[in-house]
Design an enzyme around this catalytic site. Sequence first.
Site, mmCIF file in Angstrom:
data_model
loop_
_atom_site.group_PDB
_atom_site.id
_atom_site.type_symbol
_atom_site.label_atom_id
_atom_site.label_comp_id
_atom_site.label_asym_id
_atom_site.label_seq_id
_atom_site.Cartn_x
_atom_site.Cartn_y
_atom_site.Cartn_z
ATOM 1 N N GLY A 161 0.824 -1.203 0.000
ATOM 2 C CA GLY A 161 0.000 0.000 0.000
ATOM 3 C C GLY A 161 0.853 1.245 0.000
ATOM 4 O O GLY A 161 2.066 1.193 0.195
ATOM 5 N N GLY A 194 4.692 6.970 2.999
ATOM 6 C CA GLY A 194 5.469 6.312 1.966
ATOM 7 C C GLY A 194 4.883 4.973 1.591
ATOM 8 O O GLY A 194 3.758 4.650 1.957
ATOM 9 N N LYS A 221 8.745 -0.420 5.094
ATOM 10 C CA LYS A 221 8.168 0.889 4.800
ATOM 11 C C LYS A 221 9.265 1.838 4.376
ATOM 12 O O LYS A 221 10.251 2.007 5.072
ATOM 13 C CB LYS A 221 7.488 1.394 6.075
ATOM 14 C CG LYS A 221 6.729 2.655 5.912
ATOM 15 C CD LYS A 221 5.813 2.881 7.098
ATOM 16 C CE LYS A 221 4.459 3.304 6.628
ATOM 17 N NZ LYS A 221 3.392 2.976 7.555
ATOM 18 N N ASP A 224 -0.179 9.607 15.360
ATOM 19 C CA ASP A 224 -1.034 9.330 14.197
ATOM 20 C C ASP A 224 -1.998 8.181 14.486
ATOM 21 O O ASP A 224 -2.053 7.207 13.734
ATOM 22 C CB ASP A 224 -0.163 9.044 12.969
ATOM 23 C CG ASP A 224 -0.902 9.298 11.661
ATOM 24 O OD1 ASP A 224 -2.007 9.888 11.711
ATOM 25 O OD2 ASP A 224 -0.391 8.904 10.599
#
Length: 667
Positions: free
Chosen positions: A357, A362, A379, A475
Amino acid sequence: MTNFCKVLLKISIWALIVKLAFSANDDFTYNGFKGASNLSLDSLAALTPDVLLMLTNNTYHGKGHAFFSAPIQFKKSPAGKVITFSTLFVFAIVPEYSEFGNHGLAFVLSPSKDLSHAWGEYYLGLLNETDNGKPSNHIFAVELDITLDPENGDINDNHVGIDINSLLSNYSTPAGFTSDDDGQFKNLSLKSGEPMQVWIDYDGQNMQFNVTLSPLWVSKPKTALLSYTINLSSIILDHMYVGFSASTGISYAYQYILGWSFMTDGKVPELNISSLPQLPRTTTPSSDKPKDISIWLPLSLSVLVLMAAAGAKIIMVRKKMFSELHEDWEVDFELQRFSYKQLYKATRGFKDEYLLGVGGFGRVYRGVLQDTKVEVAIKRVCHESRQGVREFVSEIVSLGQLQHRNLVPLLGYCRREGELILVYEYMPNRSLDKFLFNEGEATLSWSQRFWIIKGVASGLLYLHEDWERVVIHRDVKASNVLLDGDMNWRLGDFGLARLYDHGGVPQTTHLAGTVGYIAPELSKTCRVTTSSDVFAFGVFLLEVACGRRPIEPEKAEDQQVLMDWVVANWRKGTILETRDERLGEEYVAEELELVLKLGLLCSHSLSTARPSMRQVTQILHGGIPFPDLMLNQLDTVDSTFVKYEGSNAYVMSFSSMSSESCLFSGR
Ligand SMILES: *[C@@H]1O[C@H](CO)[C@@H](O)[C@H](O)[C@H]1NC(C)=O
Ligand SMILES: *[C@@H]1O[C@H](CO)[C@@H](O)[C@H](O)[C@H]1NC(C)=O
Ligand SMILES: *[C@@H]1O[C@H](CO)[C@@H](O)[C@H](O)[C@H]1NC(C)=O
Ligand SMILES: *[C@@H]1O[C@H](CO)[C@@H](O)[C@H](O)[C@H]1NC(C)=O
Ligand SMILES: *[C@@H]1O[C@H](CO)[C@@H](O)[C@H](O)[C@H]1NC(C)=O
Ligand SMILES: *[C@@H]1O[C@H](CO)[C@@H](O)[C@H](O)[C@H]1NC(C)=O
Ligand SMILES: *[C@@H]1O[C@H](CO)[C@@H](O)[C@H](O)[C@H]1NC(C)=O
Ligand SMILES: *[C@@H]1O[C@H](CO)[C@@H](O)[C@H](O)[C@H]1NC(C)=O
Ligand SMILES: *[C@H]1O[C@@H](CO)[C@H](O)[C@@H](O)[C@@H]1NC(C)=O
């Protein structure tokens, strides 16, 4: 007319109809080439013992052809329109070196099966220097080209092109496909050695010609890679041979066809993927090298020099390719450090097939570490601030030991210029937002949701209070909650937003987080605290209970901002009305109400009014009762309950806002 004649006429009309309907006996399908007949092969082309159709082998400067042995009728009447036809084939190109191999292959319609006069190299076995470009060739080809030949006007070394009587493609585009899932274009590497499917469709009526590419396990994408109106009438003759042509050059590539079907007057059926032959295990070029040297020695010096230059270039490219960034302060973190090469191998060169994804921070890839065979999520985070990386690494990566059943384990990192690469334990299942917001996805029951909420709260509490230092997540949101293989929910991506935080330079301050989850005080002070995490957690609670995103611009005005809508209902005493409809009547009203009210309290605009994660956890587990009085008081004290500034402006500028993180400059 006698009855007999009538019957005879009828029969002959029927025969005609039947004949027309079945004139399509030109159709054929090869699911693998076991016992394949009706194929004409020449030059390097051969059927392998694994029943693959191999167009070229490890011969340099060669070519190979494979045609269906009978010509196909492409026009119903002489000089008429070209009929509708389509073909589907699966190919794989295994180059000599993983980044380097010549030249490519083409699907071709040719007036003749005999292309012995054609040249290899960049002529792809289709044409030669003298006939290249002549309208009299009647050669129509779709090339899968893995070499950049400026003479042919190639756009790159990995493209798909349509060639009419010439190697100078009429149309070409980088290889890839548009995913039906997210509408994103994904690059594909033709010379990856992975099997891929190609559909070529021509609609004779509209003269529309399409080429579509996809990895083997992705079904035909709705959007074609190349789609053009081409009048083939003057290019294609009444009868043409269909097949493949391929070539090699100063390096080689094994070029295989695994399956092929062709059909006139319709669209080809899918191939039976499970019955296609396997590709041979990659033959390591080094093992054949000694043999090759005896062939090489007599060759002219210039070729050797050329090869040496190519070799040096490959080494240089390799070196640059795997370069990393090391700084003094990192010596303490060697244990958590991965080499870029390791990660490159784990993802077979960060191929799009391994892409899980793309998020705000990123791209995330799935990979398998070669030495330990551990499956990981990798990632790649682009960043500007070195200071931010340093803070992140020392704060988060050093917490390698940080283990909690509700946190995604971070295994380590790697650094390159402008890029931080993080290695996480792989979470095989999807993120929570998929379950909450996607239509058609099995919905979660209330007890599952309550369980998730308690898990995430406990993970967050661990970061805030139970670890030796305070870690602010920055987040918290549904798409950062991932399901592991044991059906356990874990919070990921903690601390990442730090990379975009005030990296010591006030002017370049960035406010990071996701719109809709950002505590209002942050837009003023930019001081991230545990209480801003609590704010986001409050929004998360509402998301889970209401089954919708924090901001949904397409909703009626009073419902666009989830929080405002829940507050309004709470004031009316109808807070339960905001619950996710998909829950039906299967929910525990007390728990649901608790979660909704706790969501409001946590996401209160006054940061001092928000509870701590410890209090939140206690409330959720019934350790302390919900402070109803406090919520009521806050409502009168601060009548604009939430309405963080400009929420409507956010709606405007992020109208397509998904759960992806957004970055935007703060003040
Ligand atoms: C393919 O070959 C078989 C025998 O090998 C033959 O019977 C058949 O007619 C051929 N098909 C076509 C379309 O030429
Ligand atoms: C490549 O294929 C051709 C034709 O089948 C064969 O003659 C040649 O020996 C093969 N080359 C190698 C190196 O195997
Ligand atoms: C190129 O191909 C044509 C046939 O299309 C042939 O007549 C000609 O001799 C070939 N030229 C060269 C230089 O091989
Ligand atoms: C895809 O390929 C194009 C052209 O080769 C390149 O410009 C682009 O950066 C690539 N995209 C990704 C995501 O690798
Ligand atoms: C070609 O592709 C477009 C979409 O990319 C599609 O609408 C059209 O039907 C396709 N035509 C054929 C002949 O497959
Ligand atoms: C296609 O090309 C042929 C031959 O050049 C021409 O006769 C015909 O009119 C063209 N068809 C269309 C629709 O332009
Ligand atoms: C596909 O191939 C597999 C294996 O050869 C076979 O078991 C299966 O029946 C085939 N499926 C179809 C639809 O032909
Ligand atoms: C989670 O993954 C496991 C194993 O991969 C699978 O069996 C299970 O169905 C998945 N669950 C969900 C909800 O996707
Ligand atoms: C490709 O199409 C043929 C036939 O239509 C033209 O004759 C060529 O000029 C054209 N070539 C390019 C590069 O566009």
